[in-house]
Design an enzyme around this catalytic site. Structure first.
Site, mmCIF file in Angstrom:
data_model
loop_
_atom_site.group_PDB
_atom_site.id
_atom_site.type_symbol
_atom_site.label_atom_id
_atom_site.label_comp_id
_atom_site.label_asym_id
_atom_site.label_seq_id
_atom_site.Cartn_x
_atom_site.Cartn_y
_atom_site.Cartn_z
ATOM 1 N N ASP A 134 76.318 47.140 31.482
ATOM 2 C CA ASP A 134 74.914 47.440 31.802
ATOM 3 C C ASP A 134 74.789 48.449 32.931
ATOM 4 O O ASP A 134 74.077 49.460 32.806
ATOM 5 C CB ASP A 134 74.170 46.155 32.169
ATOM 6 C CG ASP A 134 74.018 45.210 30.977
ATOM 7 O OD1 ASP A 134 74.382 45.617 29.862
ATOM 8 O OD2 ASP A 134 73.548 44.085 31.175
ATOM 9 N N ARG A 138 71.699 36.769 45.848
ATOM 10 C CA ARG A 138 70.874 37.948 45.586
ATOM 11 C C ARG A 138 70.215 38.528 46.839
ATOM 12 O O ARG A 138 70.206 39.737 47.028
ATOM 13 C CB ARG A 138 69.814 37.629 44.526
ATOM 14 C CG ARG A 138 70.415 37.330 43.150
ATOM 15 C CD ARG A 138 71.376 38.406 42.707
ATOM 16 N NE ARG A 138 71.911 38.196 41.381
ATOM 17 C CZ ARG A 138 73.199 38.175 41.075
ATOM 18 N NH1 ARG A 138 74.104 38.351 42.028
ATOM 19 N NH2 ARG A 138 73.601 37.999 39.841
ATOM 20 N N ASP A 152 66.738 36.891 38.486
ATOM 21 C CA ASP A 152 67.332 37.807 39.459
ATOM 22 C C ASP A 152 66.466 39.031 39.746
ATOM 23 O O ASP A 152 66.460 39.546 40.861
ATOM 24 C CB ASP A 152 68.719 38.252 38.992
ATOM 25 C CG ASP A 152 69.772 37.186 39.232
ATOM 26 O OD1 ASP A 152 69.494 36.254 39.996
ATOM 27 O OD2 ASP A 152 70.872 37.287 38.653
ATOM 28 N N SER A 204 77.904 35.206 29.696
ATOM 29 C CA SER A 204 77.369 35.954 30.828
ATOM 30 C C SER A 204 77.706 35.161 32.083
ATOM 31 O O SER A 204 77.301 34.002 32.213
ATOM 32 C CB SER A 204 75.853 36.102 30.693
ATOM 33 O OG SER A 204 75.309 36.706 31.842
#
Length: 423
Positions: free
Chosen positions: A36, A117, A146, A198
């Site tokens: 990505d 994060r 996220d 993932s």
């Protein structure tokens, strides 16, 4: 209205020329080296006619995760790659406050990704300032939590930064489309089209989503786990570990003081060896949908248990109840990306005060996926053996006093029963 006008101005400025969607001078991209983010680099250049500075935070993803990243980033079209080691900051400034607060989301989730994060996003804001960037970008999908966590941090620390979220803008619908786009733009493809889990890993945990886990009826495959051994295959002999704690924060293992990151790394290895810290849950995402994830948090589970057990000695009943109540909201704020919200910071001040005396040591027994308490001790313990013992001795507690206490404590119940029985 002013904020809306400001957002419109930003969009107008971005579209005033340059790429297909506008023009930015320089964009700092949260970069992992995966498919990505590798595709996002040329997409940003094509659509915003900008220089792309890739940023990677080391929050304990594991050995080898950083290898070859600079070459990958530049091969994708980035001007440079900035790497920052955030492991100690992550554990000390983000993990340990949550641990001290007892923050657990929806009964199970120890907030591994949620805590990471904001420290990454904060570092991105710093890098943007250092390199003179006017925008930041991330590879979060439009379905997950996220995107919120990154962007709320950007808003809190530099509201003037533009934010580009390609997954909410581009025409790429999935991994196959991303691979085709990468090939078209001569970007090295780091994965195949085969579906895989993932994953998100840091020093606190490893999460697994996708593939067969998308059906909650499916049991996870044994070979999915990375940080922990199968409890059935863990050592036949138990192992004991002593955690030293000062004011609600871990400081030592078996009497040896360690830095926050090193302490957690050692407990990850120890807990993983005994199959500690596996959680399979269906959670409510911030954006409204439910998702199923499996988490491995070996060191974190050990520390969470140790702190909680020490609090059983050092907190009185009402303090513990209020702390637990606030911890629920604290966890919700962290999960929702509101780390820099004044409400969470105010709650943190309460947690710091209420745990001032949570100092001592807890010894835990690790055996085939289970944790049990072997010992608790604290110089601030509110437990008094001379009072609690079945043997008379202290003279402080007179059992005869209980009769009057029960009559007064039970008076509302008694009065209601009298009314109902016509007395």
């Amino acid at each position: 209205m002013e904020l809306a006008a400001e957002d419109d101005t930003k969009k107008t400025n971005a579209r005033s020329g340059g790429g297909k969607r506008g023009k930015f001078n320089k964009v700092v991209l949260a970069y992992s080296g995966g498919l990505d983010t590798s595709v996002i680099v040329p997409w940003l250049r094509e659509n915003y006619d900008c220089e792309v500075v890739c940023f990677t935070a080391d929050v304990g993803q594991g050995v080898g995760e950083m290898e070859g990243l600079e070459a990958k980033a530049k091969a994708s079209g980035a001007s440079q790659l900035v790497i920052k080691d955030l492991k100690e900051e992550f554990v000390k400034e983000y993990v340990f406050p949550c641990l001290r607060a007892g923050a657990v989301y929806e009964r199970k989730y120890l907030l591994g990704t949620s805590m990471a994060r904001p420290v990454i996003a904060k570092a991105m804001v710093d890098v943007a300032r250092e390199v003179g960037a006017d925008a930041v970008s991330h590879g979060c999908t439009g379905k997950g939590n996220d995107q919120v966590r990154f962007e709320l941090t950007f808003f809190a620390l530099n509201p003037k930064l533009n934010v580009v979220a390609p997954w909410r803008e581009w025409d790429i619908k999935g991994r196959e489309d991303a691979i085709e786009y990468a090939k078209k733009h001569n970007v090295p493809v780091p994965v195949t089209k085969k579906s895989i889990y993932s994953r998100d890993r840091n020093l606190w945990h490893l999460s697994h989503e996708g593939d067969i886990l998308e059906d909650p009826a499916n049991e996870p495959k044994k070979d999915m786990y990375v940080m922990t051994v199968d409890p059935e295959e863990a050592p036949e002999e138990p192992e004991y570990v002593e955690i030293g704690i000062v004011s609600g924060v871990p400081v030592s293992i078996n009497g040896k003081e360690l830095s926050p990151a090193n302490l957690l790394a050692i407990l990850n290895e120890l807990g993983g060896r005994h199959g500690i810290g596996r959680v399979d849950m269906v959670e409510n995402r911030l954006v409204g949908m439910k998702s199923r994830g499996v988490y491995e948090t070996p060191g974190g589970t050990i520390l969470t248990t140790a702190v909680r057990e020490l609090e059983s000695l050092t907190l009185d009943r009402e303090s513990m109840q209020v702390k637990d109540t606030i911890a629920l909201k604290y966890a919700e704020l962290v999960y929702a990306g509101r780390w820099f919200d004044p409400l969470r910071q105010s709650m943190d001040a309460f947690m710091e005060k209420i745990t001032e005396t949570t100092t001592g040591a807890v010894t835990l027994k690790l055996y085939k996926g289970s944790l049990s308490v072997a010992s608790r001790r604290s110089q601030y313990s509110l437990y008094r053996q001379d009072i609690s013992s079945f043997e008379e001795g202290s003279g402080i507690y007179n059992q005869a006093d209980a009769a009057g206490f029960i009559r007064l404590y039970g008076l509302p119940i008694r009065v209601r029963a009298m009314l109902e029985n016509g007395l």
